[in-house]
Motif scaffolding. Structure first.
Motif, short mmCIF file in Angstrom:
data_model
loop_
_atom_site.label_atom_id
_atom_site.label_comp_id
_atom_site.label_asym_id
_atom_site.label_seq_id
_atom_site.Cartn_x
_atom_site.Cartn_y
_atom_site.Cartn_z
N ASP A 44 -5.58 -53.35 28.61
CA ASP A 44 -4.12 -53.41 28.53
C ASP A 44 -3.73 -53.43 27.06
O ASP A 44 -4.05 -54.37 26.32
CB ASP A 44 -3.63 -54.67 29.26
CG ASP A 44 -2.12 -54.76 29.31
OD1 ASP A 44 -1.46 -54.58 28.26
OD2 ASP A 44 -1.60 -55.02 30.41
N PHE A 45 -3.02 -52.41 26.63
CA PHE A 45 -2.66 -52.25 25.22
C PHE A 45 -1.92 -53.47 24.68
O PHE A 45 -2.18 -53.94 23.58
CB PHE A 45 -1.82 -51.00 25.04
CG PHE A 45 -1.43 -50.71 23.62
CD1 PHE A 45 -2.37 -50.29 22.70
CD2 PHE A 45 -0.12 -50.88 23.20
CE1 PHE A 45 -2.02 -50.03 21.38
CE2 PHE A 45 0.24 -50.63 21.89
CZ PHE A 45 -0.71 -50.19 20.98
N VAL A 86 -3.14 -44.61 15.67
CA VAL A 86 -2.95 -44.99 17.06
C VAL A 86 -2.41 -43.74 17.72
O VAL A 86 -1.39 -43.19 17.29
CB VAL A 86 -1.96 -46.18 17.22
CG1 VAL A 86 -1.64 -46.40 18.69
CG2 VAL A 86 -2.55 -47.44 16.60
N TYR A 87 -3.11 -43.28 18.76
CA TYR A 87 -2.77 -42.02 19.42
C TYR A 87 -2.47 -42.26 20.89
O TYR A 87 -3.20 -42.97 21.57
CB TYR A 87 -3.95 -41.05 19.28
CG TYR A 87 -3.83 -39.81 20.13
CD1 TYR A 87 -2.93 -38.82 19.79
CD2 TYR A 87 -4.61 -39.64 21.27
CE1 TYR A 87 -2.81 -37.68 20.56
CE2 TYR A 87 -4.50 -38.51 22.05
CZ TYR A 87 -3.60 -37.54 21.69
OH TYR A 87 -3.48 -36.43 22.47
N SER A 88 -1.40 -41.67 21.35
CA SER A 88 -1.03 -41.78 22.75
C SER A 88 -0.70 -40.39 23.29
O SER A 88 0.17 -39.71 22.77
CB SER A 88 0.20 -42.67 22.91
OG SER A 88 0.72 -42.55 24.21
N LYS A 92 3.18 -53.42 18.62
CA LYS A 92 1.71 -53.52 18.67
C LYS A 92 1.08 -52.39 17.86
O LYS A 92 0.12 -52.61 17.12
CB LYS A 92 1.23 -53.49 20.12
CG LYS A 92 -0.24 -53.73 20.29
CD LYS A 92 -0.57 -55.20 20.12
CE LYS A 92 -1.97 -55.49 20.57
NZ LYS A 92 -2.24 -56.89 20.69
N SER A 93 1.61 -51.19 17.98
CA SER A 93 1.09 -50.06 17.21
C SER A 93 1.22 -50.33 15.71
O SER A 93 0.28 -50.11 14.94
CB SER A 93 1.84 -48.77 17.56
OG SER A 93 1.61 -48.42 18.90
N LEU A 148 1.10 -43.33 13.74
CA LEU A 148 1.26 -43.40 15.18
C LEU A 148 1.58 -41.99 15.63
O LEU A 148 2.58 -41.39 15.19
CB LEU A 148 2.40 -44.35 15.55
CG LEU A 148 2.83 -44.36 17.03
CD1 LEU A 148 1.68 -44.74 17.95
CD2 LEU A 148 4.02 -45.31 17.22
N ALA A 149 0.71 -41.43 16.46
CA ALA A 149 0.89 -40.08 17.00
C ALA A 149 1.09 -40.18 18.50
O ALA A 149 0.28 -40.79 19.20
CB ALA A 149 -0.33 -39.22 16.68
N MET A 150 2.19 -39.60 18.98
CA MET A 150 2.52 -39.66 20.40
C MET A 150 2.78 -38.24 20.88
O MET A 150 3.53 -37.50 20.26
CB MET A 150 3.78 -40.52 20.61
CG MET A 150 3.66 -41.92 20.03
SD MET A 150 5.26 -42.77 19.86
CE MET A 150 5.94 -41.98 18.40
N MET A 151 2.17 -37.89 22.00
CA MET A 151 2.35 -36.54 22.54
C MET A 151 2.94 -36.61 23.93
O MET A 151 2.62 -37.50 24.72
CB MET A 151 1.02 -35.79 22.57
CG MET A 151 0.45 -35.55 21.19
SD MET A 151 -0.95 -34.45 21.20
CE MET A 151 -0.13 -32.88 21.20
#
Length: 176
Positions: A17-18, A31-33, A48-49, A59-62
């Motif tokens: 759990d992140f 941190v990648y999501s 948290k990131s 922080l990379a989010m896709m």
């Protein structure tokens, strides 16, 4: 996956759990999501990131927006009928993350990049793909079987093929 990256001593996969996982004093460059951060409440996701990143870390989010209406409108209409009739998850997905809000949690240099691609599935591979979606996984009977049978029948009727025109968005932001 761990074996694939075993030769990289600075690469770590955490299954947990992140928001609750104890990372100790570890700090990361990235941190990648990939389409998961939107399931975490915004204050936890971004705070948290930020906490986990080194100064200068990203922080990379896709996200993936798959358009299957444009390349096959008739099939799209038939699939929407299946959804309307049988897609009755007990818990509706309501989380809507505004990615740019990362700036409200200390991040800087917010950037957005869009990429285009195409995918094609047959009925069985598309059903397997749908089975990875959180809101599809939790479908209960009697809806579950009827839903997947309806999806399968519609795609088979259309030459066992569903095409997607995808827009993949990368959101990138940095910890100062």
């Amino acid at each position: 996956k761990r074996n694939k990256f075993k030769d990289y001593n600075n690469f770590h996969i955490v299954n947990g759990d992140f928001g609750l996982y104890d990372y100790g004093d570890k700090k990361f460059d990235l941190v990648y999501s990939a389409a998961t951060i939107q399931w975490i409440p915004e204050p936890i996701a971004f705070s948290k990131s930020f906490e986990l990143l080194k100064s200068g870390g990203y922080l990379a989010m896709m996200t993936l927006h798959g358009d299957y209406k444009t390349p096959n409108e008739t099939l799209y209409t038939e699939l929407q009928e299946v959804y309307s009739t049988y897609f009755k998850p007990e818990t509706q997905y309501t989380q809507r993350l505004i990615y740019r809000n990362a700036l409200n949690y200390g991040f800087v240099d917010f950037q957005e990049y869009k990429f285009q691609s195409e995918r094609t599935y047959n009925a069985e591979s598309y059903i397997e793909y749908l089975g990875t979606h959180c809101d599809h996984i939790v479908l209960q009977e009697p809806y579950r079987t009827n839903f997947y049978n309806g999806i399968r029948a519609a795609i088979l009727k259309h030459h066992d093929k569903i095409n997607f025109c995808d827009t993949i968005t990368l959101y990138l932001t940095k910890k100062p």
